[in-house]
Design a protein around this motif. Structure first.
Motif, PDB file in Angstrom:
ATOM      1  N   MET A   1       4.407  -2.149   8.181  1.00 18.74           N
ATOM      2  CA  MET A   1       4.832  -2.034   6.791  1.00 18.74           C
ATOM      3  C   MET A   1       4.822  -0.563   6.365  1.00 18.74           C
ATOM      4  N   SER A  18       2.839   4.913   6.318  1.00 16.42           N
ATOM      5  CA  SER A  18       2.613   3.554   6.819  1.00 16.42           C
ATOM      6  C   SER A  18       1.488   2.913   6.013  1.00 16.42           C
ATOM      7  N   VAL A  19       1.413   1.596   6.084  1.00 14.52           N
ATOM      8  CA  VAL A  19       0.428   0.870   5.282  1.00 14.52           C
ATOM      9  C   VAL A  19      -0.587   0.210   6.217  1.00 14.52           C
ATOM     10  N   GLU A  21      -3.545  -2.165   7.656  1.00 11.82           N
ATOM     11  CA  GLU A  21      -3.776  -3.600   7.500  1.00 11.82           C
ATOM     12  C   GLU A  21      -4.469  -3.951   6.172  1.00 11.82           C
ATOM     13  N   TYR A  23      -4.538  -2.758   3.319  1.00 13.69           N
ATOM     14  CA  TYR A  23      -3.833  -2.629   2.047  1.00 13.69           C
ATOM     15  C   TYR A  23      -2.598  -3.521   1.937  1.00 13.69           C
ATOM     16  N   LYS A  24      -2.235  -4.156   3.059  1.00 15.06           N
ATOM     17  CA  LYS A  24      -0.968  -4.887   3.075  1.00 15.06           C
ATOM     18  C   LYS A  24      -0.856  -5.936   1.985  1.00 15.06           C
ATOM     19  N   GLU A  25      -1.962  -6.603   1.716  1.00 14.15           N
ATOM     20  CA  GLU A  25      -1.936  -7.670   0.724  1.00 14.15           C
ATOM     21  C   GLU A  25      -1.846  -7.122  -0.694  1.00 14.15           C
ATOM     22  N   LEU A  49       8.863  -0.694  -0.785  1.00 12.79           N
ATOM     23  CA  LEU A  49       8.137  -1.163   0.394  1.00 12.79           C
ATOM     24  C   LEU A  49       9.143  -1.611   1.446  1.00 12.79           C
ATOM     25  N   LYS A  51       9.451  -3.601   5.365  1.00 15.46           N
ATOM     26  CA  LYS A  51       8.776  -4.339   6.441  1.00 15.46           C
ATOM     27  C   LYS A  51       8.886  -3.547   7.735  1.00 15.46           C
TER      28      LYS A  51
END
Ligand code: ADP
Ligand code: ZN
Ligand code: ZN
Length: 742
Positions: A1, A18-19, A21, A23-25, A49, A51
């Motif tokens: 992401m 990049s994001v 893990e 912070y993904k939610e 954002l 994917k």
């Protein structure tokens, strides 16, 4: 992401991170993030954002992309619609996205040091657990606090003349609870707000309200001053609130008086948030958060309030929609009226543009069916419109041999008002004493060395002041060019008019309102309060007095010189003069007594003046003015943009502006050949000195462009700017829909 981030350093570029893990939610667009940028930790807004790797970065090694460091605040500062609006502004005005983001958010909201204000609050515990006995004094204090229902610690100690230790003691015994609570910094705290009830609308107001509620288009509410537009706004807002939606009311900064605020707070109480330039950082921070959380449902403010984070927006009102202060005169050069229309479209909200004298842009948009017209041609309480009398200053010169400050007609009228105990307003669009200090022997004029304008003589402090850069000097004793010792002072400013008034009307009580007399905080309010409460007979002032003020006892308005705004080098000079005169005239006869307006001018036949004096409505003036705009290919029949070049070197500013002009001309030529739009061609003017050719040591040149669409000009500008980026010592700014050509 991945996330693309606008970094808060005006780099006019987005950066991809990049994001991780964790912070993904949580990650959302519009959030403020922490990222590292050239070895420093900085902040930036999440704009989009992805994917997968964004296509333009496909051939980059993903492992080289840095991760974001953290999320500053989980609740986003911008909604998706809000971001879309900011992006629109950045592209429409050709400004960096960061600058547009910063404009849309009050600076204090982003200050890391700024927090809600917390104070200690004393609450009474109604059933204390401990049975420890209180002394009689303690019992009395406890009962007192209980009676008033608790309060801020500081209030309680003051009110009941007690010490903090005493209260803490009662807390230990379980009788009181002392905890920190958020205390709102309320800009209206000390204002006496009297609740009001809706008035019964007259039939025209009722019709306007229905149009606003049912129209799918922006509504242009064209109503003469005093026709009750504000009451219509209030009731339209009530309807939105009943349906669970919020509203924004934009007012020109100058008319954001306590009087205006009271009208909205009186109807909607705590649901109103006020945003204006005089708020403290803390007040602004709190008001903004009250809007964001939905506690405040109605926002009243100037230009920047169009960005207020009202959720579920139902209506935007733009009062005095023609007002120039809606245009920001620095990057991004947006017009809040147009932003309001775009925002309303994005958020499916209604929008009302109200004015007695709409901008010709809005009038034209109504004519071509983009906006819907609703008219209030009569004053709400049945008062008649003032009668207008024009004094031809040319004839006065023939009678008297000189230009009088006050014609005999005006003097008689003022005398008459004073003798009847009524009030007069006199308008002169020039502060200071005289305009120009001149040597009659050699013609030397006192000029600002930094700017291409003459100094204005200020009598109060015996100095010469530049109204562009603020530089001042003491008045010279001898002429620097011929050593002569006498000077002429020509032109009239408010200070000189005040002296003349005092000499003419001995004993009359006179108030002067201009930038010089209102530099102290609240002095503006003080002057108006004095006038409203009848402590003066005459209010003399500049532009400041022309708007929104409602004084029932004013029956005479005098315009000392209507030509000052007419003679501006500006295609909108006539429109402006008409608007100004209509606004000033609207101050007369607001209550039961009829009003009179006296306008002094050298050009009684100019449409801007003759349409006012013959009491023709706005529509007839607009039609006449639109005809001449059309034949000259001027806005609203085209879009106009201006490129301004500034440099301390005249050579550089000349060469860069002509380089741009030549390139843009050939660009426009090609564009015209391609589009074959002969009716609305893309025209690029020569690079010329702007009317204000030097300001604050900078030489100024400009290029004026006209085209059928703003996008065409913005594209051309972006093209040349990236092809030929200017050196550091030449500053270039772009002003689309420019309202001033100075
Ligand atoms: P505008 O905003 O068009 O200049 P206002 O809303 O300030 O006009 O109204 C002018 C005056 O008329 C105000 O004093 C207002 O209270 C009064 N007024 C407005 N609507 C009505 C109404 N329906 N009945 C009686 N008075 C009204
Ligand atoms: Zn200057
Ligand atoms: Zn001289």
């Amino acid at each position: 992401m991945f996330v693309s981030v606008a970094i808060d350093l005006a780099l006019d570029k987005l950066f991809t991170y990049s994001v991780p893990e964790e912070y993904k939610e949580k990650l959302l667009v519009g959030q403020l993030l922490r990222v590292s940028f050239s070895h420093r930790i900085t902040r930036g807004f999440a704009l989009a954002l992805y994917k997968e790797m964004p296509p333009e970065l496909k051939n980059l090694d993903p492992s080289k992309i840095k991760p974001i460091i953290g999320i500053e605040d989980e609740s986003p500062f911008f909604s998706e619609a809000g971001l879309k609006l900011v992006k629109w502004i950045a592209s429409y005005t050709a400004s960096p996205i960061e600058t547009a983001l910063r404009t849309a958010l009050p600076a204090s909201v982003l200050k890391p040091s700024m927090k809600p204000k917390e104070m200690l609050f004393v609450e009474v515990v109604s059933k204390p657990k401990s049975q420890e006995k209180l002394t009689s004094r303690q019992q009395e204090l406890y009962d007192n606090i209980k009676r008033v229902g608790g309060g801020w610690l500081s209030q309680v100690t003051r009110e009941f003349k007690t010490a903090i230790s005493t209260l803490r003691n009662l807390e230990e015994k379980g009788y009181l609870s002392i905890q920190t609570h958020v205390s709102r910094r309320d800009p209206l705290a000390r204002r006496n707000i009297i609740p009001t009830k809706p008035l019964t609308l007259n039939s025209m107001q009722a019709k306007a309200l229905e149009t606003i509620s049912s129209s799918k288009k922006p509504v242009l509410l064209c109503g003469v001053t005093g026709s009750g537009k504000t009451e219509v706004y209030l009731q339209a807002i009530s309807r939105e609130i009943e349906e669970g939606r919020g509203a924004i009311v934009l007012v020109p900064e100058i008319s954001l008086t306590p009087q205006t605020v009271r009208r909205f707070a009186g109807r909607f109480g705590n649901k109103v948030a006020v945003l204006h330039s005089a708020l403290s950082d803390g007040e602004r921070y709190d008001e903004w958060h009250r809007i964001r959380t939905g506690e405040a449902r109605v926002v009243v403010g100037p230009r920047s309030a169009v960005f207020a984070p009202i959720r579920n927006l139902g209506l935007i009102v733009v009062d005095e929609e023609h007002d120039n202060s809606y245009k920001q005169d620095e990057t991004p050069r947006y017009n809040a009226r147009d932003v309001a229309v775009v925002r309303a479209m994005y958020e499916n909200a209604k929008v009302v543009l109200g004015s007695a004298t709409p901008s010709l842009e809005s009038w034209y948009n109504m004519q071509i069916g983009k906006y819907e017209l609703s008219s209030l041609p009569l004053r709400a309480a049945g008062q008649s419109m003032p009668s207008v009398h024009v004094v031809n200053l040319e004839e006065e010169i023939q009678k008297l041999g000189h230009v009088p400050i006050f014609s005999s007609v005006l003097i008689d009228a003022i005398y008459d008002r004073i003798s009847k105990g009524e009030q007069s307003i006199l308008f002169l669009n020039r502060r200071g004493f005289s305009r120009v200090m001149q040597c009659p022997a050699c013609g030397w004029q006192a000029e600002c060395p930094n700017c291409s304008v003459t100094y204005t003589y200020h009598k109060v402090d015996q100095c010469l002041r530049c109204h562009i850069c603020g530089k001042w000097e003491h008045i010279p004793k001898i002429c620097p060019s011929c050593q002569s010792t006498t000077f002429d002072f020509t032109g009239i400013g408010t200070q000189r008019a005040e002296d003349a008034l005092k000499a003419c009307f001995k004993g009359a009580r006179i108030l002067r309102m201009d930038a010089d007399s209102t530099s102290r905080k609240y002095s503006h309010e003080d002057i108006l309060d004095k006038f409203r409460t009848g402590k003066a007979d005459i209010l003399l002032g500049t532009q400041m007095i022309t708007k929104g003020l409602d004084f029932p006892n004013v029956t005479l308005v005098g315009v000392l010189n209507a030509d000052t705004s007419l003679n501006m080098p500006d295609p909108r000079a006539s429109e402006r003069t008409y608007q100004l005169l209509a606004q000033v005239s609207g101050r007369a006869g607001r209550a039961q007594k009829p009003g009179k307006v006296i306008i002094q001018t050298f050009s009684p036949d100019e449409p801007a003046i003759s349409y006012i004096s013959s009491n023709k409505d706005f529509k007839s003036f607009a039609e006449e003015e639109l005809r001449s705009r059309k034949s000259a290919y001027l806005p609203p029949y085209c879009k106009m943009a201006r490129i301004v070049f500034r440099s301390q070197s005249q050579e550089l500013v000349e060469s860069w502006s002509s380089l741009y002009a030549e390139s843009l001309k050939s660009y426009a030529k090609k564009a015209n050949e391609q589009t074959k739009n002969l009716e609305k061609p893309f025209l690029v003017g020569d690079a010329v000195e702007s009317p204000l050719s030097k300001a604050d040591k900078y030489f100024r040149y400009h290029i004026i462009m006209r085209a059928g669409s703003a996008l065409m000009m913005t594209n051309a500008y972006n093209w040349i700017k990236s092809l030929r980026p200017p050196p550091d010592d030449v500053r270039i700014s772009y002003d689309v829909d420019a309202l001033t050509l100075m």
